[in-house]
Design an enzyme around this catalytic site. Structure first.
Site, PDB file in Angstrom:
ATOM      1  N   ARG A 137     -13.891 -13.042  -0.874  1.00 32.39           N
ATOM      2  CA  ARG A 137     -13.265 -13.724  -0.045  1.00 32.39           C
ATOM      3  C   ARG A 137     -14.118 -14.138   1.090  1.00 32.39           C
ATOM      4  O   ARG A 137     -13.638 -15.215   1.772  1.00 32.39           O
ATOM      5  CB  ARG A 137     -12.279 -12.533   0.637  1.00 32.39           C
ATOM      6  CG  ARG A 137     -11.085 -12.421  -0.498  1.00 32.39           C
ATOM      7  CD  ARG A 137      -9.957 -11.362   0.140  1.00 32.39           C
ATOM      8  NE  ARG A 137      -8.906 -11.163  -0.444  1.00 32.39           N
ATOM      9  CZ  ARG A 137      -7.944 -10.008  -0.280  1.00 32.39           C
ATOM     10  NH1 ARG A 137      -8.336  -9.307   0.594  1.00 32.39           N
ATOM     11  NH2 ARG A 137      -7.030 -10.231  -1.299  1.00 32.39           N
ATOM     12  N   LYS A 147       1.611 -11.597  -6.260  1.00 37.69           N
ATOM     13  CA  LYS A 147       1.084 -10.444  -6.266  1.00 37.69           C
ATOM     14  C   LYS A 147       1.694  -9.459  -5.253  1.00 37.69           C
ATOM     15  O   LYS A 147       1.820  -8.233  -5.539  1.00 37.69           O
ATOM     16  CB  LYS A 147      -0.344 -10.541  -5.982  1.00 37.69           C
ATOM     17  CG  LYS A 147      -1.138  -9.325  -6.068  1.00 37.69           C
ATOM     18  CD  LYS A 147      -2.803  -9.714  -5.929  1.00 37.69           C
ATOM     19  CE  LYS A 147      -3.591  -8.330  -5.963  1.00 37.69           C
ATOM     20  NZ  LYS A 147      -3.627  -7.469  -6.692  1.00 37.69           N
ATOM     21  N   ASP A 205      -8.243  -7.021   5.493  1.00 37.30           N
ATOM     22  CA  ASP A 205      -6.956  -7.998   4.980  1.00 37.30           C
ATOM     23  C   ASP A 205      -6.803  -9.163   5.602  1.00 37.30           C
ATOM     24  O   ASP A 205      -6.152 -10.263   4.975  1.00 37.30           O
ATOM     25  CB  ASP A 205      -5.897  -7.176   4.227  1.00 37.30           C
ATOM     26  CG  ASP A 205      -6.157  -6.373   3.021  1.00 37.30           C
ATOM     27  OD1 ASP A 205      -7.066  -6.527   2.345  1.00 37.30           O
ATOM     28  OD2 ASP A 205      -5.296  -5.622   2.705  1.00 37.30           O
ATOM     29  N   SER A 220       0.864  -1.218   0.130  1.00 35.31           N
ATOM     30  CA  SER A 220       0.091  -0.083   0.117  1.00 35.31           C
ATOM     31  C   SER A 220       0.894   1.219   0.024  1.00 35.31           C
ATOM     32  O   SER A 220       0.597   2.318  -0.668  1.00 35.31           O
ATOM     33  CB  SER A 220      -0.908   0.014   1.313  1.00 35.31           C
ATOM     34  OG  SER A 220      -1.777  -1.189   1.159  1.00 35.31           O
ATOM     35  N   ARG A 245       1.481   4.072  -3.320  1.00 37.82           N
ATOM     36  CA  ARG A 245       0.942   5.368  -2.950  1.00 37.82           C
ATOM     37  C   ARG A 245       2.584   6.280  -3.430  1.00 37.82           C
ATOM     38  O   ARG A 245       2.550   7.317  -3.964  1.00 37.82           O
ATOM     39  CB  ARG A 245       0.705   5.656  -1.592  1.00 37.82           C
ATOM     40  CG  ARG A 245      -0.718   4.986  -1.412  1.00 37.82           C
ATOM     41  CD  ARG A 245      -1.469   4.914  -0.053  1.00 37.82           C
ATOM     42  NE  ARG A 245      -2.508   4.813   0.217  1.00 37.82           N
ATOM     43  CZ  ARG A 245      -3.140   3.567  -0.076  1.00 37.82           C
ATOM     44  NH1 ARG A 245      -2.443   2.363  -0.520  1.00 37.82           N
ATOM     45  NH2 ARG A 245      -4.718   3.397   0.264  1.00 37.82           N
ATOM     46  N   ARG A 301     -13.470  -6.325 -10.617  1.00 36.43           N
ATOM     47  CA  ARG A 301     -13.457  -5.577  -9.453  1.00 36.43           C
ATOM     48  C   ARG A 301     -14.290  -4.293  -9.955  1.00 36.43           C
ATOM     49  O   ARG A 301     -14.148  -3.734 -10.868  1.00 36.43           O
ATOM     50  CB  ARG A 301     -12.129  -5.489  -9.005  1.00 36.43           C
ATOM     51  CG  ARG A 301     -11.333  -6.885  -8.459  1.00 36.43           C
ATOM     52  CD  ARG A 301      -9.963  -6.583  -7.866  1.00 36.43           C
ATOM     53  NE  ARG A 301      -9.988  -5.778  -6.611  1.00 36.43           N
ATOM     54  CZ  ARG A 301      -9.103  -5.559  -6.088  1.00 36.43           C
ATOM     55  NH1 ARG A 301      -7.848  -5.918  -6.563  1.00 36.43           N
ATOM     56  NH2 ARG A 301      -9.166  -5.047  -4.813  1.00 36.43           N
ATOM     57  N   ARG A 320      -3.969 -13.792  -0.841  1.00 34.86           N
ATOM     58  CA  ARG A 320      -4.072 -13.723   0.839  1.00 34.86           C
ATOM     59  C   ARG A 320      -4.803 -15.120   1.195  1.00 34.86           C
ATOM     60  O   ARG A 320      -4.530 -15.444   1.999  1.00 34.86           O
ATOM     61  CB  ARG A 320      -5.020 -12.448   1.034  1.00 34.86           C
ATOM     62  CG  ARG A 320      -4.319 -11.278   0.810  1.00 34.86           C
ATOM     63  CD  ARG A 320      -4.494 -10.055   1.912  1.00 34.86           C
ATOM     64  NE  ARG A 320      -3.834  -8.706   1.430  1.00 34.86           N
ATOM     65  CZ  ARG A 320      -2.749  -8.560   1.717  1.00 34.86           C
ATOM     66  NH1 ARG A 320      -1.791  -9.519   2.450  1.00 34.86           N
ATOM     67  NH2 ARG A 320      -1.833  -7.435   1.408  1.00 34.86           N
ATOM     68  N   GLN A 343      -9.808   2.860  -1.914  1.00 36.60           N
ATOM     69  CA  GLN A 343      -8.759   3.045  -2.894  1.00 36.60           C
ATOM     70  C   GLN A 343      -9.509   4.335  -3.856  1.00 36.60           C
ATOM     71  O   GLN A 343      -8.841   5.250  -4.411  1.00 36.60           O
ATOM     72  CB  GLN A 343      -8.445   1.916  -3.965  1.00 36.60           C
ATOM     73  CG  GLN A 343      -7.714   0.974  -2.917  1.00 36.60           C
ATOM     74  CD  GLN A 343      -7.362  -0.315  -3.712  1.00 36.60           C
ATOM     75  OE1 GLN A 343      -7.795  -0.383  -4.869  1.00 36.60           O
ATOM     76  NE2 GLN A 343      -6.669  -1.301  -3.089  1.00 36.60           N
ATOM     77  N   GLY A 370      -5.180  -3.482  -7.801  1.00 39.46           N
ATOM     78  CA  GLY A 370      -6.340  -2.591  -7.496  1.00 39.46           C
ATOM     79  C   GLY A 370      -5.467  -1.176  -7.390  1.00 39.46           C
ATOM     80  O   GLY A 370      -6.527  -0.122  -7.854  1.00 39.46           O
TER      81      GLY A 370
END
Length: 452
Positions: free
Chosen positions: A369, A435, A338, A41, A45, A141, A410, A195, A113
């Site tokens: 998920r 990923k 997450d 993350s 950014r 998504r 995950r 996001q 994403g």
């Protein structure tokens, strides 16, 4: 790649029994230190903020994974000047003062994403025309809330697949010399993904006009928004949040020369959960209690399960309850969802039931998920069910099974944890973890060799 990953009938499979057989009974004595990669993350950014910066930026501690490589390659496709030193985990970005060097082109965000949402916003508020491609997984998504906002600001989207989803062709709102000179007010629903908001918060400050973002959803902020806001401040950007809405002054300048990416707390949590499940101790190197990442809340959950959490000179150390015995809990995981998958793996061994609540939005992530948790737990002999936005997990006797990862990193990493206590777990498609954590299985196995 781990030698315990083999191709069976054309698919990669991971066999943790080959690592853990004969040592499971001794795992309560586990005392390991691990190093996890930089935060995904924060890495992505930082890449965007550096590209928007006024000058050169050195990003240190970068995560190199499928997601970050797609982000970097997309910026390169847009002709940003980027120097990558993967061995030393450094990326040097020559900022271009909020202007995209290429006025046309094609980028591929893969399954990332963050890249999809952040770069879409940047391209839509530009003076160019671009095609945004993605993986089949990313095509499913949600993107429409962001598209709607950007269209209200003058961007134009041509859908190259299903309406409201990637891939798209985007024409920036400044094409044809059109310059917005007045204050802009937009409405945004962030219930499906924060996001969308992070993308706007990062791109809007370099616009020539002020932007007010009115949040229409009940959820107004979140852990990842807090990361964005903290990083914006580090990069010299000021944004006013009054508890309801966001007010962004235009014409600001990103200004920083060196930025250090924190270790990834999401990745660290798999190893902290290892301590809980086994009753052993695991230290994640270089991680501190001052981390700004939302998944730090998972440490509070582990404390409720009877774990001891302490900060040492080496990093954060978690020691599980004696013999890995603990009761289940009820926990709202909306702001650190997450770790819902990790919590599900821990809950499988709890003496009493567990309720993971307020996580319905994870149905729209890399896979559904909610379904991944429930279906895999049922395969392993544990009663689990969805109830609106909650997951209810009942105690039972865990048994071995082949875990379906649904191409979700995950799922692969979290359900590998079941193998710590029981034989017969096989992970189908384990390397989807590329990923975000491509050497996860090497680090996992390293815990049982004394160092990783």
């Amino acid at each position: 790649m781990s030698e315990h990953i083999r191709i069976i009938d054309g698919r990669e499979k991971y066999f943790p029994d080959e690592v853990l057989s004969g040592i499971r009974d001794d795992l309560s004595k586990l005392d390991a230190e691990v190093t996890v990669p930089g935060s995904k993350s924060i890495t992505n950014r930082a890449l965007l903020m550096a590209a928007l910066s006024e000058s050169d930026v050195v990003i240190d501690g970068v995560l190199f994974s499928d997601d970050s490589r797609h982000f970097i390659s997309s910026l390169k496709s847009l002709l940003f000047d980027i120097d990558v030193e993967e061995q030393s985990k450094i990326v040097k970005v020559k900022g271009n003062a909020g202007v995209i060097p290429a006025k046309s082109g094609t980028i591929d965000v893969g399954s990332a994403g963050t890249a999809a949402r952040f770069l879409t916003a940047m391209l839509a508020l530009s003076d160019g025309e671009y095609v945004i491609k993605c993986s089949k997984q990313m095509e499913k998504r949600p993107m429409k809330p962001l598209f709607d906002v950007l269209e209200s600001m003058g961007a134009e989207f041509t859908y190259l697949g299903n309406e409201g989803f990637l891939p798209v062709k985007v024409r920036g709102n400044m094409c044809g010399g059109h310059i917005v000179s007045h204050r802009v007010t937009i409405d945004m629903d962030i219930s499906k993904s924060t996001q969308f908001l992070s993308a706007m918060l990062m791109v809007a400050p370099v616009m020539k006009y002020d932007v007010d973002i009115n949040i229409t959803s009940e959820k107004k902020t979140g852990a990842y928004i807090e990361i964005t806001m903290n990083m914006l401040k580090d990069f010299g950007i000021e944004i006013d949040f009054d508890g309801e809405n966001y007010h962004i002054k235009g014409g600001q300048k990103y200004s920083i020369s060196h930025y250090i990416v924190e270790p990834d707390v999401s990745a660290a949590c798999y190893f902290f959960a290892t301590a809980a499940i086994t009753g052993g101790s695991v230290t994640v190197r270089n991680l501190t209690m001052q981390s700004m990442q939302g998944d730090m809340k998972f440490l509070q959950v582990l404390e409720k399960l009877g774990c001891n959490v302490e900060e040492t000179d080496a990093g954060i150390r978690v020691t599980g309850p004696a013999n890995g015995k603990y009761a289940g809990i009820g926990i709202d995981m909306n702001n650190f969802s997450d770790q819902a998958l990790t919590m599900a793996a821990v809950a499988a061994f709890a003496r009493t039931g567990t309720v993971i609540s307020n996580v319905g939005h994870i149905r729209g992530q890399e896979c559904d998920r909610m379904n991944a948790i429930v279906s895999n737990l049922i395969k392993c002999g544990i009663n689990a069910e969805e109830s609106d936005d909650d997951i209810i997990i009942s105690p039972g006797e865990v048994k071995g099974a082949e875990i379906s990862t649904f191409e979700d990193h995950r799922v692969a990493m979290a359900f590998t944890l079941l193998s710590l206590r029981i034989p017969g777990i096989v992970i189908d498609d384990p390397m989807c973890c590329r990923k975000t954590f491509e050497d996860f299985y090497d680090v996992f196995e390293g815990m049982f060799k004394g160092n990783s």
